[in-house]
Design an enzyme around this catalytic site. Sequence first.
Site, short mmCIF file in Angstrom:
data_model
loop_
_atom_site.label_atom_id
_atom_site.label_comp_id
_atom_site.label_asym_id
_atom_site.label_seq_id
_atom_site.Cartn_x
_atom_site.Cartn_y
_atom_site.Cartn_z
N GLU A 109 -7.89 -6.22 16.01
CA GLU A 109 -8.04 -7.28 17.01
C GLU A 109 -8.17 -8.62 16.30
O GLU A 109 -8.72 -8.68 15.20
CB GLU A 109 -9.33 -7.05 17.82
N ASP A 113 -12.97 -17.17 17.09
CA ASP A 113 -14.02 -18.02 16.53
C ASP A 113 -14.78 -18.69 17.66
O ASP A 113 -14.49 -19.82 18.03
CB ASP A 113 -13.38 -19.06 15.61
N TYR A 223 -22.68 -0.61 26.79
CA TYR A 223 -23.40 0.46 27.47
C TYR A 223 -22.78 0.64 28.85
O TYR A 223 -22.50 -0.34 29.55
CB TYR A 223 -24.88 0.06 27.60
N CYS A 419 -8.53 -52.54 12.71
CA CYS A 419 -7.87 -53.69 13.30
C CYS A 419 -8.94 -54.53 13.99
O CYS A 419 -9.82 -54.00 14.66
CB CYS A 419 -6.84 -53.20 14.32
N CYS A 424 -5.65 -55.32 20.81
CA CYS A 424 -4.67 -54.44 20.18
C CYS A 424 -4.27 -53.31 21.14
O CYS A 424 -5.12 -52.63 21.69
CB CYS A 424 -5.27 -53.85 18.91
#
Length: 659
Positions: A109, A113, A223, A419, A424
């Site tokens: 398998e 993560d 279980y 910048c 911007c």
Amino acid sequence: MTYAEEIEKLRKELTEHNYRYYVLDDPTVDDFTYDAMMRRLIQLEQEHPELGSEASPTQHVGGEAVKGFAQVEHEVPLESLNDVFSDDEMLAFGRRVEEDGAEGVYTVEPKIDGLSMALIYENGVFTKGATRGDGRVGEDVTANLKTIRSIPLRIENAPPKLIVRGEVFMPLKVFERLNAAREINGEKLFANPRNAAAGTMRQLDPKVTAARGLDIIIFNVQYAEGMSFETHSGSLEWLRERRFKVIDHSVCTGIEQCVRRIAEIGEQRDRYEFGIDGAVVKLDRIADRERLGSTAKAPRWAAAYKYPPEIKTSRVTDIVVQVGRTGVLTPKAVVEPVRLAGTTVTNATLHNQDFISEKDIRIGDTVRIRKAGEIIPEVLDVVVSERPKDGTKPFFLPDFCPVCGAPVSRDEDGAAVRCTSAECPAQLLRNIVHFASKDAMDIDGLGLSLAKALTDSGLISSAADLYYLAADDVAALDRMGAKSAENLINAIGRSKKAGMARLVYALGIRQVGQSAAGTLAETFGSVAALSEAGEERLQEIEDIGPVTAKYITEWFDSPQSRHLLRRLEEAGVSMEHERRAGGDSRFEGMTFVLTGTLSAMTRSQAEALIKDRGGKVASSVSKKTGIVVAGENAGSKLDKAQSLGIRIINEEEFAEMLE
Ligand code: AMP
């Protein structure tokens, strides 16, 4: 149809839709219809609480906030896994278990993560879920788990008690979206999907969790009362029939086949919706598992193969500069296409100029590349032996922003180069969201999605443009309309009076937070005076250090900033600070608590009005509270105020006090 029947029908249908969408990834209904059904069910359940809702799909929406997470003792411990790092070690694992008499049939398998969880079902109903903790005692995170829509809240043909184990994760796509939004909102980024999932599971408010889009994949029956399974793969099939979202598993005969399958999973990493940090090989036959048992830490019948971080080499054909949403210039190496951990990589980050200089990375060099945190390709270093005799070209970050041409400035406290322009385009979206945010100009309704629509459509290219918007243009945007456009224009109009402190904060000058902005407004009284103050004068102010003073002067010295301010002023945005001193201080020394909804103003407007008059606003009621202002639907704060005998006023009385 009676209400009870309608509720039953909606629950059934919504459960089916959840299953189709979140488990099978094969929806048969559009979002709109789904939402409408969900709303109707929520409404019916509110009207008929006697009909219960314990396993209703409405539970996924996220219930009441919790105060903390109670401890839960695991009935079956959540064990860890022994790691192996090479094919040889995996082959040795196989030999060992087979010498011990195991059959030699395995499942392989992917190792997700994420975070391990135990889910408990009683008589088929999901009743409790807990984190792994130390394996024996975890934390009760039931409320958060319930928001995960692939978790069946009720299962058919279940034993009286069932405990399953699975891995909660944040899908990679969701993670990217979340971090992009956090970057724009100026929030700290999550380092990787695992951290993001962990942070989300620790949210005290399940509604926040619900909005984050976590998922879970089940990989074990811990279980099942009165039942036994012959094989692990058989138990997974049994779970799948009960509509769990189950781990992708292959049954392999002989450990060599497992090793081949592990290599395949590694090659196909990018096909999974989650990050993987290995592959898990488990004996399939349950009797073998029971016979082999566990050491103190991990089962003897399983081994986790950890993939080495893949490293490839490629040639740098160019180095380009990207300007991020916070204005940081990041150099990126353009490389000859190379397959790396499942994707074709054509560029890799070089982090910053210091990194390039230190490692002496040049255009024309052959470099080693890997994926940082499994996601972002980065250059590690140069393969010096492959450097051509001539024809390599050193690289230096430009002195001007490649997007808008404004000068760049290097952070005092790090390697980042930014910048300096307030206008911007690369930073526009983030600037607008910040400008409009609650603590800044407080433009109601102007959040991330609307800001994106406004900038993408080209209707605005700076914060000042907001004040020149035409209602018709706004109404023509997707999902808008005349009424919402009008509301927006009105909210923008109201923000003109936000005052200097909010404006200075809204401008987004580095290191100038709310408190510094307030101090600057108090000290200088007008934006004009502040803009002429100069570094030396600024440093004399308490709370303003030399670095902040430099950032402030740089900001006001830039032609783009001056342009922005001029246009804001021309639009009628207030550039002055209304000093309270000598003015209104009627609430001096008084602490207010606001509860419920006020009809004439938002909570933050009410707060501002109190503060303008010298009062304080606290978030909870205590003996020190002077007055509680109770709006519509006031909650527990009102009860508390009553029990403490604190003065309570309604909105009308509050308005009179403000007069
Ligand atoms: P470690 O924490 O490195 O010892 O690895 C064990 C963890 O791997 C477990 O706690 C599980 O949460 C996780 N895990 C992820 N996918 C699987 C899987 N398919 N089978 C078993 N464990 C898994």
